[in-house]
Design an enzyme around this catalytic site. Structure first.
Site, PDB file in Angstrom:
ATOM      1  N   ASN A 124      -6.659   1.085  -2.711  1.00 31.27           N
ATOM      2  CA  ASN A 124      -7.511   1.704  -1.679  1.00 31.27           C
ATOM      3  C   ASN A 124      -6.960   3.063  -1.259  1.00 31.27           C
ATOM      4  O   ASN A 124      -6.570   3.291  -0.131  1.00 31.27           O
ATOM      5  CB  ASN A 124      -7.658   0.773  -0.464  1.00 31.27           C
ATOM      6  CG  ASN A 124      -6.336   0.453   0.209  1.00 31.27           C
ATOM      7  OD1 ASN A 124      -5.278   0.532  -0.410  1.00 31.27           O
ATOM      8  ND2 ASN A 124      -6.384   0.106   1.478  1.00 31.27           N
TER       9      ASN A 124
ATOM     10  N   HIS B 193       1.009   3.441   8.471  1.00 36.06           N
ATOM     11  CA  HIS B 193       0.057   4.326   9.158  1.00 36.06           C
ATOM     12  C   HIS B 193       0.848   5.288  10.042  1.00 36.06           C
ATOM     13  O   HIS B 193       1.979   4.994  10.421  1.00 36.06           O
ATOM     14  CB  HIS B 193      -0.877   3.526  10.067  1.00 36.06           C
ATOM     15  CG  HIS B 193      -1.847   2.650   9.330  1.00 36.06           C
ATOM     16  ND1 HIS B 193      -2.891   3.163   8.592  1.00 36.06           N
ATOM     17  CD2 HIS B 193      -1.934   1.307   9.224  1.00 36.06           C
ATOM     18  CE1 HIS B 193      -3.578   2.153   8.058  1.00 36.06           C
ATOM     19  NE2 HIS B 193      -3.012   1.020   8.422  1.00 36.06           N
TER      20      HIS B 193
ATOM     21  N   HIS C 153      -8.510 -10.505  -1.200  1.00 36.11           N
ATOM     22  CA  HIS C 153      -7.977 -10.325   0.151  1.00 36.11           C
ATOM     23  C   HIS C 153      -8.735 -11.112   1.209  1.00 36.11           C
ATOM     24  O   HIS C 153      -8.176 -11.471   2.229  1.00 36.11           O
ATOM     25  CB  HIS C 153      -7.916  -8.840   0.493  1.00 36.11           C
ATOM     26  CG  HIS C 153      -6.831  -8.148  -0.267  1.00 36.11           C
ATOM     27  ND1 HIS C 153      -5.946  -7.299   0.314  1.00 36.11           N
ATOM     28  CD2 HIS C 153      -6.483  -8.232  -1.562  1.00 36.11           C
ATOM     29  CE1 HIS C 153      -5.091  -6.872  -0.605  1.00 36.11           C
ATOM     30  NE2 HIS C 153      -5.408  -7.414  -1.749  1.00 36.11           N
TER      31      HIS C 153
ATOM     32  N   HIS D 111      -2.379 -12.640   1.408  1.00 34.02           N
ATOM     33  CA  HIS D 111      -2.089 -12.871   2.839  1.00 34.02           C
ATOM     34  C   HIS D 111      -2.887 -13.986   3.534  1.00 34.02           C
ATOM     35  O   HIS D 111      -3.649 -13.754   4.460  1.00 34.02           O
ATOM     36  CB  HIS D 111      -2.176 -11.579   3.654  1.00 34.02           C
ATOM     37  CG  HIS D 111      -3.384 -10.710   3.452  1.00 34.02           C
ATOM     38  ND1 HIS D 111      -4.657 -11.204   3.433  1.00 34.02           N
ATOM     39  CD2 HIS D 111      -3.489  -9.365   3.285  1.00 34.02           C
ATOM     40  CE1 HIS D 111      -5.484 -10.206   3.263  1.00 34.02           C
ATOM     41  NE2 HIS D 111      -4.808  -9.083   3.170  1.00 34.02           N
TER      42      HIS D 111
ATOM     43  N   ASP E  59       2.526  -6.945   2.108  1.00 31.21           N
ATOM     44  CA  ASP E  59       1.331  -6.207   2.562  1.00 31.21           C
ATOM     45  C   ASP E  59       1.773  -4.968   3.358  1.00 31.21           C
ATOM     46  O   ASP E  59       1.210  -4.661   4.416  1.00 31.21           O
ATOM     47  CB  ASP E  59       0.379  -7.082   3.384  1.00 31.21           C
ATOM     48  CG  ASP E  59      -0.973  -6.401   3.595  1.00 31.21           C
ATOM     49  OD1 ASP E  59      -1.235  -5.365   2.946  1.00 31.21           O
ATOM     50  OD2 ASP E  59      -1.766  -6.892   4.418  1.00 31.21           O
TER      51      ASP E  59
ATOM     52  N   ARG F  22      -0.340   4.311  -0.484  1.00 31.54           N
ATOM     53  CA  ARG F  22      -1.165   5.402   0.078  1.00 31.54           C
ATOM     54  C   ARG F  22      -1.248   6.622  -0.831  1.00 31.54           C
ATOM     55  O   ARG F  22      -1.673   7.685  -0.381  1.00 31.54           O
ATOM     56  CB  ARG F  22      -0.642   5.848   1.452  1.00 31.54           C
ATOM     57  CG  ARG F  22      -0.462   4.740   2.484  1.00 31.54           C
ATOM     58  CD  ARG F  22      -1.765   4.090   2.860  1.00 31.54           C
ATOM     59  NE  ARG F  22      -1.605   3.182   3.991  1.00 31.54           N
ATOM     60  CZ  ARG F  22      -2.350   2.089   4.165  1.00 31.54           C
ATOM     61  NH1 ARG F  22      -3.286   1.767   3.288  1.00 31.54           N
ATOM     62  NH2 ARG F  22      -2.171   1.327   5.219  1.00 31.54           N
TER      63      ARG F  22
ATOM     64  N   HIS G  75       0.873  -1.189   0.000  1.00 32.29           N
ATOM     65  CA  HIS G  75       0.000   0.000   0.000  1.00 32.29           C
ATOM     66  C   HIS G  75       0.901   1.228   0.000  1.00 32.29           C
ATOM     67  O   HIS G  75       1.624   1.447   0.959  1.00 32.29           O
ATOM     68  CB  HIS G  75      -0.912  -0.017   1.227  1.00 32.29           C
ATOM     69  CG  HIS G  75      -1.844  -1.187   1.230  1.00 32.29           C
ATOM     70  ND1 HIS G  75      -3.098  -1.132   0.674  1.00 32.29           N
ATOM     71  CD2 HIS G  75      -1.676  -2.465   1.663  1.00 32.29           C
ATOM     72  CE1 HIS G  75      -3.676  -2.321   0.782  1.00 32.29           C
ATOM     73  NE2 HIS G  75      -2.833  -3.152   1.383  1.00 32.29           N
TER      74      HIS G  75
ATOM     75  N   GLY H 136      -2.293  -2.956  10.249  1.00 32.72           N
ATOM     76  CA  GLY H 136      -1.205  -3.049   9.274  1.00 32.72           C
ATOM     77  C   GLY H 136       0.156  -2.689   9.818  1.00 32.72           C
ATOM     78  O   GLY H 136       0.284  -1.963  10.803  1.00 32.72           O
TER      79      GLY H 136
ATOM     80  N   ASP I 196      -8.889  -5.029  -3.081  1.00 29.93           N
ATOM     81  CA  ASP I 196      -8.206  -4.902  -1.797  1.00 29.93           C
ATOM     82  C   ASP I 196      -9.019  -5.527  -0.668  1.00 29.93           C
ATOM     83  O   ASP I 196      -9.581  -6.586  -0.833  1.00 29.93           O
ATOM     84  CB  ASP I 196      -7.886  -3.437  -1.508  1.00 29.93           C
ATOM     85  CG  ASP I 196      -6.835  -3.338  -0.437  1.00 29.93           C
ATOM     86  OD1 ASP I 196      -5.715  -3.795  -0.688  1.00 29.93           O
ATOM     87  OD2 ASP I 196      -7.139  -2.853   0.660  1.00 29.93           O
TER      88      ASP I 196
HETATM   89 ZN    ZN Z   1      -3.385  -5.158   1.765  1.00 29.10          ZN
END
Ligand code: ZN
Length: 417
Positions: free
Chosen positions: A106, A304, A195, A223, A300, A76, A74, A315, A168
């Site tokens: 996402n 954050h 996912h 995952h 993955d 972002r 990700h 995550g 996602d």
């Molecule tokens: Zn993911």
């Protein structure tokens, strides 16, 4: 300009020997074993030695492996620059040895148009760090109702083509919508990454498999975290040999258990989707890699802010930590070999994504290369992360093995030597 990587232990999914790698214009133009360079290839080797503008010496004990290929990260971007930017994620990837990365959709806005995906690819290329491939979501805004522009991809003659499609963490609730998305993917022959983490993981995987079989599209399970899920994938692979079903596991699910989640804070810093599982699940995941039920290891990478983690955002940041923790734990404990690790990190994802120009150290392949010192240690420290998300379950520990530098497309993109 010729770069000569002289005297390395060259390890990929199918070979392990001491030799030299010659790089020119972003491509591996020759690979010479040490014995060869002493005999028939000696004149050629001398020519490379004379004409090289850069010679990097491996002393016979440094490892040279193909760059890693992450099927699940990700970044972002766009929309969440407080968590990560294209640049911070790409630097993190380069440091971690990842030279090709697939990033999820996402974001804000969701990557649901060809134009946005192409724009991200273009901005990433301009950074000249790694080769980034944004996925396209299956539905508009990941709302699960109307298909995204995946339906337009088949008429595209030129321009951006994603390597993977994915909704996602959101499953499409409506079977008909899900099925029509999978049929689009079947026509394009692009795998769909599922996912399966909203409800019961095993049930969600079984549903995705049933619909994937109906649509006849390549399906990739992201995952995988439990023994029950492994059993379903194994059974399907046996019963439907023609079905292109693949699966991934993350380093944290492979190496940690729910005891670690408790230690870190189940609802804060130890929170991840799917959650860390039991010891029994963990050993099933290791066995599944061994018998090819699970094909690849993917990070993955899910950065954050600290505040978001305190608030329960799931995550871990994984791009910079994946390799040292895998190398240390698995190779040093004889769980698997250097060659099989290279298979899970490079050759297998290259095959699934249809990238036949990378994943191995071979003449004619892209010069995507990781060089590491097995005798040095990597210390994972909060303050050292390039990623803006610094939450990791592997913090404040030393791991055996250190990446010295990463070369992508023939250029050294991160040098920690
Ligand atoms: Zn993911």
């Amino acid at each position: 300009m010729i770069t000569l990587l002289d005297g390395f232990r060259i390890v990929d999914a199918t070979s392990n020997f001491i030799g030299h790698v010659v790089v020119e214009n972003g491509v591996i133009i020759d690979v010479i074993g040490l014995d060869e360079s002493l005999e028939d290839k000696k004149p050629l080797f001398s020519k490379y030695l004379m004409s090289a503008t850069q010679i990097i010496r491996g002393r016979g004990d440094l490892y040279l492996m193909p760059g890693f290929i992450d099927m699940h990260a990700h970044f972002r971007y766009p929309g969440f620059s407080e968590k990560e930017t294209l640049e911070s994620a790409s630097l993190a990837a380069a440091r971690g040895g990842w030279t090709t990365v697939v990033c999820m959709a996402n974001t804000n806005p969701v990557i649901d148009t060809i134009e946005l995906a192409a724009d991200i690819k273009c901005r990433s290329d301009a950074l000249r760090l790694i080769d980034l491939y944004p996925v396209l979501s299956l539905t508009k805004g990941m709302m699960g109702k109307e298909l995204s522009e995946i339906a337009l991809l088949k008429n595209q003659k030129a321009g951006y083509m994603p390597l993977l499609l994915s909704e996602d963490g959101k499953d499409i609730a409506d079977d008909e919508v899900f099925l029509s998305a999978l049929r689009c993917a079947a026509e394009l022959d692009i795998p769909v990454s599922c996912h399966c983490d909203l409800q019961n993981e095993a049930a969600a995987i079984q549903r995705a498999i049933n619909l994937g079989l109906k649509a006849g599209c390549p399906l990739h399970i992201a995952h995988v975290s439990t023994k029950e899920s492994v059993d379903i994938i194994e059974k399907t692979k046996w019963e439907h040999r023609e079905f292109a079903l693949t699966a991934e596991v993350t380093p944290h699910h492979l190496l940690l258990t729910n005891d670690d989640a408790l230690r870190l804070g189940e609802n804060t810093f130890g929170k991840v989707a799917p959650p860390l599982s039991s010891k029994k699940d963990r050993s099933a995941l290791l066995d599944a890699l061994d018998d090819d039920t699970i094909d690849v290891i993917a990070t993955d990478h899910a950065p954050h802010t600290q505040a978001d983690k305190e608030g329960g955002a799931p995550g871990f940041s994984g791009l910079e930590t994946a390799f040292p923790v895998l190398w240390d734990t698995l190779i040093d404990n004889d769980e698997f070999t250097e060659q099989s690790l290279s298979h899970y990190l490079s050759a297998a994802p290259a095959r699934i994504l249809g990238l036949d120009d990378r994943g191995l150290i071979r003449k004619g392949m892209r010069a995507d290369i990781v060089v590491l010192d097995p005798e040095k240690k990597t210390t994972i420290k909060f303050a050292d992360f390039y990623s803006r998300g610094k939450n990791s379950p592997f913090l404040e520990r030393d791991y055996n093995g250190k990446i010295l530098f990463t070369m992508a497309n023939g250029r050294i993109v991160e040098n920690g030597w």
